[in-house]
Scaffold this active site. Structure first.
Site, PDB file in Angstrom:
ATOM      1  N   GLU A 291     -10.896   0.656  -3.643  1.00 59.07           N
ATOM      2  CA  GLU A 291      -9.991   0.828  -2.548  1.00 59.07           C
ATOM      3  C   GLU A 291      -8.621   1.815  -3.043  1.00 59.07           C
ATOM      4  OE1 GLU A 291      -8.789  -2.310  -0.187  1.00 59.07           O
ATOM      5  OE2 GLU A 291      -8.485  -3.548  -1.574  1.00 59.07           O
TER       6      GLU A 291
ATOM      7  N   ASP B  86       0.885  -1.049  -0.310  1.00 62.58           N
ATOM      8  CA  ASP B  86       0.540  -0.583  -0.373  1.00 62.58           C
ATOM      9  C   ASP B  86       0.846   1.303  -0.329  1.00 62.58           C
ATOM     10  OD1 ASP B  86      -2.169  -1.917   0.274  1.00 62.58           O
ATOM     11  OD2 ASP B  86      -1.929  -1.743   2.068  1.00 62.58           O
TER      12      ASP B  86
END
Length: 494
Positions: free
Chosen positions: A175, A12
């Protein structure tokens, strides 16, 4: 430079540039102190710069804790937005915060609470000075409910009610979104498909920040339906401008056992004449080799800690909270904590395993009184999956060397051997699908590497760790002293 450029679990990624230096923040989950920031001059060679926040992660579940921190820079101040996941499942608890600093090396503010509506928040700074927070809505009935935008003011916090700006497509979890304002377009770069085999990075755009957003017909990046690719599960991306063009960081998982988890990779990207973002080399699959074109700048890597010198490398992490350390002439003294299946008060210090051929070694001095006191070397994935090579005392009163394995919360003693000394040199060697444990150079046993693989658990978000552990489930006071910790990957072996 071969992808991934930041090895060991570092998923991420978000990226900023300040002057000639690039910074990436990555998820750390249940590992304390929380957000890690890496630095690079050339986008190919990276080192851990800092862990600026000391976050309270006590009690967070495996795979909970810090998710998808987002770095941003408005030319004056650095912003760090992050989620602390306190519960996973259908009623996830996802508290979002923002911390700031005027200098990456300076003092950071305490995290200021933003909202709890969903994970993966990102802060966008528009050209007119306005700021906006975007994050998904994690709804307990509708599950994942698209992307929502709220105006943000540093003094007032969030202004007004959030507005849904992007609806999730069926079976395409959306997301990890970031917004960019370029050439009259607001670009929405987002992760889609869930962080597994269907993961991807996709782009939408609009003339207004509030939408409506038009989807790019082409997927920007993915590894779908191509198990032969070296980098799997590619997605969750961010972009940054360099003197030579645009570069994109993203997460990916190397083909193989999944020991290292999801890591940070890089791609060169560019905008087409019609204004869509594309991989510079063509196609939409991740590259194995990355070259930024910037002047090379390397760093020395710390791979050995002699604790008799009174120092521990900053790459060591603990579980959920700080471990109290004391340096004595013999090395690093650690007091025993609770058992490894707990979410509280554990004494474990570990480094990330960054290759699937890896070796760790330590020397420990320990005098256990009973079977509830253990100290040694651990190869760890989460509270239900680990191998622990340690000193303890048997129920009969004999001091023993043991290898204890936990797989899916089921314990098994693999080796037990009487041992008269108080000091022992433990080593663990990961080669292929096996981990071999040693005591004072003598082979003890082999254990399956898959136990500490991210593929051994559904939604396994982290990667394997190697470290030192002390347990005292009797009186929480027994101490062990570690003389050194040495860790090497295949390329560094002599």
């Amino acid at each position: 430079m071969k992808n991934p450029v930041i090895r060991g679990f570092n998923p991420d990624p978000s990226i900023i540039r300040i002057g000639d230096t690039y910074y990436i923040a990555a998820s750390t989950f249940q590992w304390y102190p929380g957000v890690e920031i890496y630095e690079s001059k050339d986008l190919e060679h990276w080192r851990l710069h800092s862990t600026p926040l000391k976050l309270d992660l006590k009690g967070v579940p495996d795979g909970g804790g810090v998710w998808a921190p987002c770095l941003s820079y408005d030319g004056r101040k650095i912003y760090l937005v992050y989620t602390i996941v306190k519960e996973r499942g259908v009623m996830m608890q996802t508290d979002n915060f923002v911390a700031t600093a005027f200098d990456i090396d300076g003092e950071w503010s305490e995290g200021k609470y933003l909202n709890s509506m969903g994970f993966d928040p990102s802060l966008f700074h528009d050209d007119d000075g306005k700021k906006y927070l975007i994050n998904l809505d994690n709804h307990y009935l509708n599950r994942f409910n698209g992307l929502w935008l709220t105006e943000f003011d540093e003094e007032k916090g969030l202004i007004g009610e959030p507005k849904k700006i992007y609806a999730q497509k069926e079976d395409e979890l959306v997301e990890g979104a970031h917004i960019y304002h370029l050439n009259g377009w607001y670009y929405l770069l987002k992760a889609q498909g869930g962080t597994g085999e269907r993961h991807s990075a996709q782009v939408s755009r609009s003339r207004s920040i509030w939408g409506e957003y038009e989807d790019d017909e082409k997927i920007l990046l993915h590894s779908r339906d191509n198990p032969d690719l070296y980098i799997q599960c590619a997605g969750h991306a961010d972009i940054v401008k360099t003197p030579l063009g645009w570069v994109m960081c993203h997460l990916g998982e190397r083909r193989g056992l999944g020991i290292c988890g999801r890591e940070t990779c890089m791609e060169n990207v560019c905008f087409t004449e019609d204004g869509w973002l594309r991989l510079e080399g063509g196609g939409n699959t991740p590259c194995e080799e990355f070259h930024s074109g910037l002047e090379s700048h390397t760093y020395e890597e710390e791979r050995y800690c002699d604790f008799k010198r009174g120092k521990i490398a900053k790459c060591f992490k603990s579980l959920r909270e700080e471990v109290k350390t004391e340096f004595v002439p013999q090395g690093l003294k650690l007091r025993g904590g609770v058992g490894l299946t707990s979410r509280f008060d554990q004494t474990l210090l570990a480094v990330k395993i960054d290759e699937e051929n890896f070796r760790a070694e330590t020397k420990v001095t320990f005098s256990p009184k009973n079977e509830k006191q253990l100290a040694g070397l651990i190869m760890y994935y989460d509270s239900m999956r680990w191998h622990f090579c340690h000193l303890t005392k048997s129920a009969e009163g004999d001091q023993e060397i043991r290898v204890l394995t936990c797989e899916d919360n089921s314990l098994k003693i693999v080796v037990r051997k009487k041992y008269d000394g108080e000091s022992v040199r433990f080593a663990a060697e990961l080669l292929g699908e096996k981990i071999t444990f040693y005591a004072n150079g003598e082979r003890l046993c082999e254990a399956p590497a898959k136990t500490i693989s991210s593929k051994s658990v559904a939604l396994g978000f982290t990667g394997a760790m190697a470290g030192m552990c002390v347990i005292d489930m009797y009186e929480k006071s027994r101490e062990a002293v570690f003389e050194y910790f040495d860790w090497r990957d295949e390329d560094e072996r002599i």
